[in-house]
Design an enzyme around this catalytic site. Sequence first.
Site, PDB file in Angstrom:
ATOM      1  N   ASN A  68       0.861  -1.189   0.000  1.00 45.73           N
ATOM      2  CA  ASN A  68       0.000   0.000   0.000  1.00 45.73           C
ATOM      3  C   ASN A  68       0.896   1.237   0.000  1.00 45.73           C
ATOM      4  O   ASN A  68       1.496   1.553   1.027  1.00 45.73           O
ATOM      5  CB  ASN A  68      -0.894  -0.038   1.252  1.00 45.73           C
ATOM      6  N   TRP A  69       0.961   1.892  -1.147  1.00 45.75           N
ATOM      7  CA  TRP A  69       1.871   3.046  -1.253  1.00 45.75           C
ATOM      8  C   TRP A  69       1.300   4.298  -0.587  1.00 45.75           C
ATOM      9  O   TRP A  69       1.986   5.318  -0.505  1.00 45.75           O
ATOM     10  CB  TRP A  69       2.165   3.360  -2.729  1.00 45.75           C
ATOM     11  N   LYS A  70       0.057   4.245  -0.184  1.00 43.84           N
ATOM     12  CA  LYS A  70      -0.613   5.405   0.436  1.00 43.84           C
ATOM     13  C   LYS A  70      -0.460   6.635  -0.473  1.00 43.84           C
ATOM     14  O   LYS A  70      -0.444   6.498  -1.694  1.00 43.84           O
ATOM     15  CB  LYS A  70      -0.072   5.662   1.836  1.00 43.84           C
ATOM     16  N   HIS A 101      -9.558   0.897   4.888  1.00 42.72           N
ATOM     17  CA  HIS A 101      -8.280   1.121   5.580  1.00 42.72           C
ATOM     18  C   HIS A 101      -8.521   2.058   6.768  1.00 42.72           C
ATOM     19  O   HIS A 101      -9.329   2.991   6.689  1.00 42.72           O
ATOM     20  CB  HIS A 101      -7.254   1.729   4.613  1.00 42.72           C
ATOM     21  N   GLU A 131      -6.906   4.468   7.934  1.00 39.77           N
ATOM     22  CA  GLU A 131      -6.700   5.908   7.692  1.00 39.77           C
ATOM     23  C   GLU A 131      -7.954   6.524   7.079  1.00 39.77           C
ATOM     24  O   GLU A 131      -8.262   7.693   7.318  1.00 39.77           O
ATOM     25  CB  GLU A 131      -5.459   6.122   6.806  1.00 39.77           C
ATOM     26  N   GLU A 173      -5.206  -5.163  10.597  1.00 42.27           N
ATOM     27  CA  GLU A 173      -4.202  -4.115  10.784  1.00 42.27           C
ATOM     28  C   GLU A 173      -4.489  -3.371  12.083  1.00 42.27           C
ATOM     29  O   GLU A 173      -5.340  -2.462  12.099  1.00 42.27           O
ATOM     30  CB  GLU A 173      -4.269  -3.117   9.624  1.00 42.27           C
ATOM     31  N   GLY A 194       2.420   2.279  10.664  1.00 47.40           N
ATOM     32  CA  GLY A 194       3.330   3.411  10.493  1.00 47.40           C
ATOM     33  C   GLY A 194       4.019   3.850  11.776  1.00 47.40           C
ATOM     34  O   GLY A 194       4.632   4.913  11.825  1.00 47.40           O
ATOM     35  N   SER A 198       3.541  -2.143  10.298  1.00 46.31           N
ATOM     36  CA  SER A 198       4.993  -2.096  10.450  1.00 46.31           C
ATOM     37  C   SER A 198       5.691  -3.422  10.127  1.00 46.31           C
ATOM     38  O   SER A 198       6.662  -3.801  10.787  1.00 46.31           O
ATOM     39  CB  SER A 198       5.371  -1.605  11.860  1.00 46.31           C
ATOM     40  N   GLY A 250       2.845  -1.204   4.262  1.00 47.84           N
ATOM     41  CA  GLY A 250       2.817   0.228   3.964  1.00 47.84           C
ATOM     42  C   GLY A 250       4.217   0.738   3.662  1.00 47.84           C
ATOM     43  O   GLY A 250       4.757   0.535   2.577  1.00 47.84           O
ATOM     44  N   GLY A 251       4.826   1.375   4.657  1.00 48.23           N
ATOM     45  CA  GLY A 251       6.120   2.028   4.475  1.00 48.23           C
ATOM     46  C   GLY A 251       7.161   1.168   3.763  1.00 48.23           C
ATOM     47  O   GLY A 251       7.852   1.642   2.847  1.00 48.23           O
TER      48      GLY A 251
HETATM   49  C1  PEP Z   1      -0.775   0.131   5.986  1.00 47.71           C
HETATM   50  O1  PEP Z   1      -0.919   1.328   5.841  1.00 47.71           O
HETATM   51  O2  PEP Z   1      -1.622  -0.624   5.512  1.00 47.71           O
HETATM   52  C2  PEP Z   1       0.383  -0.341   6.752  1.00 47.71           C
HETATM   53  C3  PEP Z   1       0.390  -1.575   7.153  1.00 47.71           C
HETATM   54  O3  PEP Z   1       1.401   0.559   6.971  1.00 47.71           O
HETATM   55  P1  PEP Z   1       2.854   0.260   7.619  1.00 47.71           P
HETATM   56  O4  PEP Z   1       3.357  -1.020   7.038  1.00 47.71           O
HETATM   57  O5  PEP Z   1       3.672   1.435   7.227  1.00 47.71           O
HETATM   58  O6  PEP Z   1       2.636   0.153   9.094  1.00 47.71           O
END
Ligand code: PEP
Length: 251
Positions: free
Chosen positions: A9-11, A95, A97, A167, A173, A212, A233-234
């Site tokens: 997920n590049w957000k 998600h 967010e 999640e 994040g 993470s 994500g990141g």
């Molecule tokens: C996400 O946004 O779906 C996520 C899992 O982010 P991160 O891996 O950065 O925690």
Amino acid sequence: MRRPLVAGNWKMHGTRASVAELLDGLRRLAVPNGVEVAVLPPFLFIDQALNALAGSSIAIGAQNCAEEARQGALTGEIAASQLADAGCAWVLVGHSERRLIIGERDEQVIRKFAATQSVGLRPMLCVGETLEQREAGKTLEIVGQQLACVIESLGVAVFERAVVAYEPVWAIGTGLTATPQQAQEVHAAIRAQLAAEDAEVAQAVRILYGGSVKAANAAELFGMPDIDGGLIGGASLNADEFGAICCAAGS
Ligand code: PEP
């Protein structure tokens, strides 16, 4: 046997130049046999990603879609039918967010889930608790409610063509990861909730962990019996790191 899935997920990240560089790295990845991989760029870069990854085994998805499945007069939105026409395979739905920052409610999540499937795309339904909810001992209740509303509205069979992503909000994040045992407990509860409706659907559905995930912790998480891959994500913004996570899913 469930095929592991790793989705990036590049957000809201990327410029044309940084995306070109990332796609170049992804194109060079040796995706392990038996692992399904997808990336979910911002809408703006979906076409670029589709072109760059044409012929590779990496699928493309979107991070969101409109509640209406079909195109029409809805300024600023993107319909699931348009994503299907573009060549997407997946849509992220619910998600945290979007739930917590944008204020998306369960009813909207359900409509987006249904819109996605109505045009042949697969939803990735995100569920997860906040730190406050975990500390109040409400994790399974909250995650159970987020899943139940979809089952009640659309029926359990929709999970034959969907995945669930657990999640924990406090792990997204933040660098804090659920321990493999904490994650497994929730994944097992999700599968049991689905099994109470349909054992076959529950057995086949893939439940991803997100929060993470890095190359350094992926293998331990993916080694748990009910964790079928990750939503990243990141770490998905670095092709080498993402590739190492995909390898962990295949090991
Ligand atoms: C996400 O946004 O779906 C996520 C899992 O982010 P991160 O891996 O950065 O925690």
